[in-house]
Design a protein around this motif. Sequence first.
Motif, short mmCIF file in Angstrom:
data_model
loop_
_atom_site.label_atom_id
_atom_site.label_comp_id
_atom_site.label_asym_id
_atom_site.label_seq_id
_atom_site.Cartn_x
_atom_site.Cartn_y
_atom_site.Cartn_z
N ASP A 64 9.59 -58.42 54.04
CA ASP A 64 10.77 -58.15 54.23
C ASP A 64 11.86 -58.63 53.30
OD1 ASP A 64 10.27 -56.40 56.51
OD2 ASP A 64 11.05 -57.89 58.14
N LYS A 65 11.38 -60.09 52.97
CA LYS A 65 12.15 -60.87 52.00
C LYS A 65 12.11 -60.19 50.82
CE LYS A 65 12.76 -65.43 50.08
NZ LYS A 65 12.20 -66.61 50.05
N GLN A 66 10.94 -59.55 50.14
CA GLN A 66 10.70 -58.86 49.07
C GLN A 66 11.54 -57.65 49.00
OE1 GLN A 66 6.72 -57.93 48.16
NE2 GLN A 66 7.37 -56.62 46.38
N ILE A 67 11.80 -57.04 50.10
CA ILE A 67 12.69 -55.71 50.16
C ILE A 67 14.15 -56.17 49.91
CG2 ILE A 67 13.17 -54.01 51.57
CD1 ILE A 67 10.31 -53.92 52.48
N LEU A 68 14.50 -57.03 50.68
CA LEU A 68 15.81 -57.48 50.84
C LEU A 68 16.42 -58.00 49.17
CD1 LEU A 68 16.33 -59.30 54.20
CD2 LEU A 68 17.40 -57.07 53.53
N GLU A 69 15.33 -58.68 48.53
CA GLU A 69 15.88 -59.21 47.32
C GLU A 69 15.62 -58.19 46.38
OE1 GLU A 69 13.58 -62.82 47.03
OE2 GLU A 69 14.75 -63.86 48.40
N ASP A 70 15.06 -57.08 46.50
CA ASP A 70 15.02 -56.16 45.35
C ASP A 70 16.20 -55.31 45.56
OD1 ASP A 70 14.37 -53.88 43.72
OD2 ASP A 70 12.48 -53.25 44.83
N GLN A 71 17.13 -55.27 44.04
CA GLN A 71 18.11 -54.77 43.86
C GLN A 71 18.07 -53.32 43.79
OE1 GLN A 71 20.25 -56.67 40.55
NE2 GLN A 71 20.12 -58.69 41.41
N ASN A 72 16.73 -52.83 43.30
CA ASN A 72 16.94 -51.47 43.07
C ASN A 72 16.11 -50.58 44.46
OD1 ASN A 72 17.48 -51.71 40.31
ND2 ASN A 72 15.52 -52.46 39.87
N SER A 73 15.98 -51.27 45.43
CA SER A 73 15.61 -50.72 46.58
C SER A 73 16.80 -49.91 47.35
CB SER A 73 14.76 -51.75 47.72
OG SER A 73 14.54 -51.13 48.69
N ASN A 74 16.56 -48.66 47.60
CA ASN A 74 17.53 -47.76 48.43
C ASN A 74 16.83 -47.16 49.69
OD1 ASN A 74 19.51 -47.84 46.49
ND2 ASN A 74 18.16 -46.53 45.15
N LEU A 75 15.82 -48.06 50.05
CA LEU A 75 15.27 -47.72 51.31
C LEU A 75 16.00 -47.66 52.62
CD1 LEU A 75 11.62 -49.39 50.72
CD2 LEU A 75 12.15 -47.05 50.65
N HIS A 76 15.72 -46.94 53.51
CA HIS A 76 16.55 -46.92 54.94
C HIS A 76 15.99 -48.28 55.63
CE1 HIS A 76 17.03 -45.73 59.26
NE2 HIS A 76 18.13 -45.44 58.53
N TYR A 77 14.76 -48.84 55.34
CA TYR A 77 14.19 -49.74 55.78
C TYR A 77 14.89 -50.88 55.64
CZ TYR A 77 10.66 -52.98 57.31
OH TYR A 77 9.98 -54.29 57.73
#
Length: 190
Positions: free
Chosen positions: A147-160
């Motif tokens: 979750d932390k990795q996803i939140l910190e990823d500036q390029n992530s456009n996931l609904h999650y």
Amino acid sequence: MGKKLIIVTTLLFFQIIFSQTIRPNIQKLVDEIQKGNRLTSEFINYEGQKSEQFELCQLLDSLATRDELIELVNHNSAAVKCARFCPFMQARYRIFKKIILDHLNDYQEIKLQSGCIGYTSVVADEFLYTIRYHLTKKDSIFIMNLDKQILEDQNSNLHYKSILIRNLQINAENRELIKKLALQKNIQKP
């Protein structure tokens, strides 16, 4: 010279034949499952009819080897990837963590149908929803780090990621993360 050519040709022939890790009968099932890039639940439509694709997936699970299933999670069809990821979670194979990390940026679209409801999603979101459903408390550290990795990823456009942001607790511990996310959102706006 002629003997060397025959030996090299023979070796190449056997290498090609034995490098195929998906058996032909399994490939036929995969070809049927991937039709329409759509994944269905066990019962579909208003009548609740039994899904042929769901039955094909169950047959595939019973016939395919573990190595074939691993290879199918990396298939070029989103339907095949998503259909094969769930058995990994249910069987608790240790490799699922590597698989999810390898597919965090997999934005390949997939159509899903559960009962009479259909929607479109992306592979990464579906993998993440699946792990959330199947993981236990002993996997909580993995989930927190993911979750932390996803939140910190500036390029992530996931609904999650949107769900994670909506559920962030407003407290001192998350203050810097919330500030960073807000700044990223403002920078991305034209």
